[in-house]
Design an enzyme around this catalytic site. Structure first.
Site, PDB file in Angstrom:
ATOM      1  NE  ARG A 106      -6.669  -1.985  -7.018  1.00  0.00           N
ATOM      2  CZ  ARG A 106      -4.644  -1.188  -6.154  1.00  0.00           C
ATOM      3  NH1 ARG A 106      -3.819  -1.349  -6.033  1.00  0.00           N
ATOM      4  NH2 ARG A 106      -5.487   0.129  -5.004  1.00  0.00           N
ATOM      5  CD  GLU A 112       0.536  -3.411  -6.092  1.00  0.00           C
ATOM      6  OE1 GLU A 112      -0.283  -3.054  -7.370  1.00  0.00           O
ATOM      7  OE2 GLU A 112      -0.247  -1.664  -5.442  1.00  0.00           O
ATOM      8  CE1 TYR A 138      -3.669   5.886  -4.785  1.00  0.00           C
ATOM      9  CE2 TYR A 138      -3.958   7.566  -3.889  1.00  0.00           C
ATOM     10  CZ  TYR A 138      -3.469   6.018  -3.989  1.00  0.00           C
ATOM     11  OH  TYR A 138      -3.499   5.374  -3.248  1.00  0.00           O
ATOM     12  CE1 TYR A 187      -2.744  -3.995  -3.876  1.00  0.00           C
ATOM     13  CE2 TYR A 187      -4.838  -2.804  -2.449  1.00  0.00           C
ATOM     14  CZ  TYR A 187      -4.186  -2.327  -2.415  1.00  0.00           C
ATOM     15  OH  TYR A 187      -3.341  -1.164  -3.528  1.00  0.00           O
ATOM     16  CD1 TRP A 228       1.529   5.161  -0.271  1.00  0.00           C
ATOM     17  CD2 TRP A 228       1.950   6.128  -2.171  1.00  0.00           C
ATOM     18  NE1 TRP A 228       0.191   5.402  -0.685  1.00  0.00           N
ATOM     19  CE2 TRP A 228       0.619   5.687  -1.806  1.00  0.00           C
ATOM     20  CE3 TRP A 228       1.932   6.223  -3.558  1.00  0.00           C
ATOM     21  CZ2 TRP A 228      -0.830   6.027  -3.095  1.00  0.00           C
ATOM     22  CZ3 TRP A 228       1.124   7.001  -4.802  1.00  0.00           C
ATOM     23  CH2 TRP A 228      -0.422   6.651  -4.021  1.00  0.00           C
ATOM     24  CD1 TRP A 285       4.360   1.155   2.546  1.00  0.00           C
ATOM     25  CD2 TRP A 285       4.328  -0.341   4.407  1.00  0.00           C
ATOM     26  NE1 TRP A 285       3.486   0.442   2.471  1.00  0.00           N
ATOM     27  CE2 TRP A 285       4.217  -1.019   3.553  1.00  0.00           C
ATOM     28  CE3 TRP A 285       5.373  -0.540   5.378  1.00  0.00           C
ATOM     29  CZ2 TRP A 285       3.317  -1.608   3.343  1.00  0.00           C
ATOM     30  CZ3 TRP A 285       4.874  -2.281   5.602  1.00  0.00           C
ATOM     31  CH2 TRP A 285       3.969  -2.869   4.670  1.00  0.00           C
ATOM     32  CG  ASP A 286       5.427   2.328  -0.833  1.00  0.00           C
ATOM     33  OD1 ASP A 286       4.920   2.628  -0.902  1.00  0.00           O
ATOM     34  OD2 ASP A 286       5.225   1.647  -2.269  1.00  0.00           O
ATOM     35  CE1 TYR A 294      -1.238   1.992  -5.188  1.00  0.00           C
ATOM     36  CE2 TYR A 294       1.038   1.044  -6.411  1.00  0.00           C
ATOM     37  CZ  TYR A 294      -0.699   0.549  -6.047  1.00  0.00           C
ATOM     38  OH  TYR A 294      -1.553  -0.690  -4.882  1.00  0.00           O
ATOM     39  CG  ASP A 314      -4.396  -0.868   0.794  1.00  0.00           C
ATOM     40  OD1 ASP A 314      -3.047  -0.801   1.732  1.00  0.00           O
ATOM     41  OD2 ASP A 314      -3.945  -0.294   0.039  1.00  0.00           O
ATOM     42  N   GLY A 364      -1.167  -0.392   5.427  1.00  0.00           N
ATOM     43  CA  GLY A 364       0.308  -0.620   4.259  1.00  0.00           C
ATOM     44  C   GLY A 364      -0.552  -1.936   3.503  1.00  0.00           C
TER      45      GLY A 364
END
Ligand code: 2M8
Length: 690
Positions: free
Chosen positions: A206, A407, A83, A363, A34, A36-37, A30, A171, A169
């Site tokens: 993913r 992550e 990306y 994920y 971003w 909310w990150d 990424y 996904d 967020g």
């Protein structure tokens, strides 16, 4: 201070991801900013580098759309090509509202930023210096919320919808399956595209290709409609009211009210927004039967009955009623998510573990996410579920300490997945670690009490009752006081002070002064007596000496405050000494010190003393006071072990004891096999547990 090492590691993750103006979530996966990150990242920075926290937020808001929307991604022009989808795909230039000075995507994300800004202020050492920033950012935050209440609030009831899974967020959360499955990819036209994420990360971890096709189909609708909200609303097949998004919005509305007060602005709008959304979520999204909040499918006009961690977020947003909170807690603390004491389960997974399509590694379909658990921790604290909150706090810290700043993490083994060196994992770890570190480092102003204070002499009278009767009263009142005025380790000293039980208790212990009550029928009985007496002497001393912040305030707390029994005086240190004769290693974990780091206050019944000591030891070993880190070949333990070197003479004694009570198998194996384990001590938090 061992936590310090991990704080340094976390900071170096953020340094690596810092571009000079903002922080990317991860350099490879990424490489842009971003939405909310950055909100979570700024909370971490505000603990040690306020300048970066401010820059992070200002850079994001510099890309705010003219209609108020805060974009999901602000692209790094120097990193384009790595990306998907990037600006060439989004074509936000088609919208009259998109910013001219930045390239952005055309959707938004959960609006955590009001909450973040208030946290930054709370963490600021020089608060005055942050006021200009608050004044600058406040209108932009209001503008963001205004956009949501104007453009995403079709029924004008405060239920805000999202129009893409990326806006949640989470996904590929199973929560969105029912809506996405209605998009028949064989019937609709999907533009050509090439994913990049699945070349960097194992595709198993993913979203699937079919998910991406649907994500892209939605983006295509947006760009065809030039990002016109009214038109998108008519055409978009994905319109969902997400409990996570709405809860975060509530938390930020609440924060905006407080920020407005700090900078002397009118807080009416955020206050009304908070009330409106909170009520609407409470009344429309809760299932009493399933004990969780659900998302709402705006197109089918029905709840999406899929149980994910998003359904607990009304705890974070202060939305849940007390009744709802109790039900949420039941669900959260069940085998569906992660029950206290459950084996091989770390923190709260993102999806109900009992469901057939649950995945511990894919994920948003089951693994553990640090930001979600961090918010749940705040929510549990808010609703006073202290034990569960503490347990979460420690797992949120333990996962990156053991497995790295990944992550997301496997819900059964804790293994890290997705990209490593992930920013919000590092930032939120820093936030919790600072809390822990700062509490332990606090200095207390001390006062001296002179030689000795005997708490239980008020006039010389010989009691008429016999010794057994006095002791019975002591047990009965001790039990009442502990049961009525302490919960999960926190003690309500003010209420004890005013209670009739405490008056009677004082009267009873005053009878100890000239009666020989120290005759016991059994060893167990004697042990229970001294343990309870120790704990009650701590409580009595805190109340009588009017201690407000820490027992450290009083010089000689453990040696100079005493109870007289049959003419002889006993301090806390003396009682500890007496208890040694039982040579029971569990005893130190039954004695309280009136501090946040000491074991919780409990009543020890004479009859069940063994079972209760077992529970006390077990709970302590499984609390944040003992952190077992197999991957680092290290154990972090409470100072309590050091202070009790009578019981724990060497490293082996400590390890054997921990091994007996530790919960998960990986930790047990590690303690069994390894003889070269490093022991380090955690800072002791002396803050009063009141
Ligand atoms: C993930 O989402 C992006 C799209 O926004 C992606 O998969 O490419 C999510 O985990 C999201 O919550 C997060 O903000 C983003 C960046 O960390 O990655």
């Amino acid at each position: 201070m061992p936590i310090q090492d991990y704080i340094e590691k976390a900071k170096s993750v953020l340094d690596k991801n810092w571009t000079g103006e903002y922080t990317v979530p991860s350099v490879h996966l990424y490489p842009h900013q971003w939405n909310w990150d950055s909100g979570f990242i700024a909370i971490g920075y505000s603990r040690y580098n306020m300048e970066r926290a401010v820059k992070e937020i200002l850079h994001l808001f510099d890309a705010q759309w003219e209609n108020g929307m805060l974009p999901q991604i602000v692209f790094n022009k120097k990193a384009l090509g790595k990306y998907f989808p990037e600006p060439d795909f989004w074509r936000t230039d088609l919208s009259p509202y998109a910013p001219k000075n930045h390239l952005t995507s055309g959707i938004t994300m959960p609006p955590i930023h009001g909450y973040t800004v208030l946290k930054m202020f709370e963490n600021a050492r020089e608060k005055d210096r942050l006021i200009p920033f608050l004044k600058l950012i406040y209108p932009k935050l209001i503008k963001l919320h205004e956009y949501l209440y104007l453009e995403r609030n079709p029924d004008d009831n405060g239920l805000i919808y999202i129009r893409h899974p990326w806006e949640s967020g989470m996904d590929n959360s199973p929560m969105w399956d029912p809506i996405l499955e209605r998009i028949d990819i064989t019937k609709v036209k999907i533009p050509e595209f090439q994913r990049k994420d699945d070349k960097i990360i194992d595709p198993e971890q993913r979203p699937k290709d079919i998910d991406y096709k649907r994500y892209i189909y939605l983006v295509d609708i947006f760009r065809k409609n030039r990002y016109d909200e009214k038109k998108i609303f008519q055409e978009c097949p994905f319109l969902a009211v997400d409990p996570l998004f709405n809860s975060i919005l509530c938390a930020s509305n609440e924060a905006l009210v407080q920020i407005a007060e700090i900078i002397d602005e009118d807080y009416k709008k955020p206050e009304e927004w908070f009330l409106m959304t909170a009520r609407a979520v409470r009344d429309n999204l809760f299932s009493s039967e399933k004990k969780i909040f659900f998302a709402y499918d705006y197109i089918e006009k029905k709840l999406i009955e899929v149980e994910t961690a998003a359904g607990f977020m009304p705890l974070f947003g202060g939305i849940a009623s007390t009744q709802q909170a109790l039900k949420l807690y039941e669900k959260l603390n069940s085998l569906s998510f992660c029950r206290l004491g459950e084996k091989n389960c770390f923190a709260i997974p993102n999806y109900d573990k009992k469901k057939k399509d649950f995945s511990s590694f894919n994920y948003w379909r089951g693994p553990i996410w640090i930001n979600i658990n961090w918010m749940l921790y705040q929510g549990l604290l808010r609703y006073k579920f202290k034990q569960k909150a503490e347990h979460l706090e420690i797992t949120v810290m333990e996962l990156p300490m053991r497995f790295g700043f990944y992550e997301y993490f496997d819900s059964f083994t804790g293994k890290g997945y997705g990209t490593k060196d992930f920013s919000w994992t590092a930032a939120l770890f820093i936030d919790l670690a600072y809390d822990m570190y700062e509490k332990g480092r606090k200095e207390w102003e001390t006062r001296s009490i002179g030689k000795s204070i005997i708490l239980n002499i008020n006039g010389e009278h010989i009691p008429v009752e016999d010794e057994e009767e006095i002791k019975r009263d002591f047990y009965c009142l001790t039990e009442k006081i502990i049961k009525n005025f302490s919960k999960n380790g926190s003690v309500d000293y003010d209420r004890i002070r005013l209670s009739p039980e405490y008056k009677l208790y004082q009267n009873t212990v005053s009878k100890f002064a000239n009666k020989d009550i120290l005759k016991f029928k059994s060893e167990d009985e004697e042990k229970a007596f001294w343990i309870n007496l120790y704990n009650m002497l701590v409580i009595d001393s805190i109340i009588r000496l009017n201690i407000r912040n820490s027992v450290k305030e009083v010089d000689g707390f453990f040696s100079n405050i005493k109870y007289r029994i049959n003419g002889k005086d006993y301090s806390l240190d003396d009682i500890r000494e007496i208890l040694r004769k039982f040579n029971d290693k569990r005893v130190p974990f039954a004695l309280v010190k009136g501090t946040n780091s000491s074991p919780p206050l409990r009543f020890f019944k004479r009859k069940n003393i063994n079972r209760l000591l077992e529970i006390a030891a077990r709970d302590f070993i499984r609390s944040p006071e003992v952190i077992v880190l197999p991957e680092d070949n290290r154990i972090l333990i409470s100072e309590l072990f050091r202070w009790n070197d009578y019981y724990f003479k060497n490293k082996d004694d400590i390890i054997q004891f921990i091994k007996k009570y530790v919960k998960d198998d990986i930790k047990k194996d590690f303690l069994n096999k390894n003889d070269d384990i490093e022991l380090r001590y955690l800072l002791y938090d002396w803050t009063l547990n009141g």
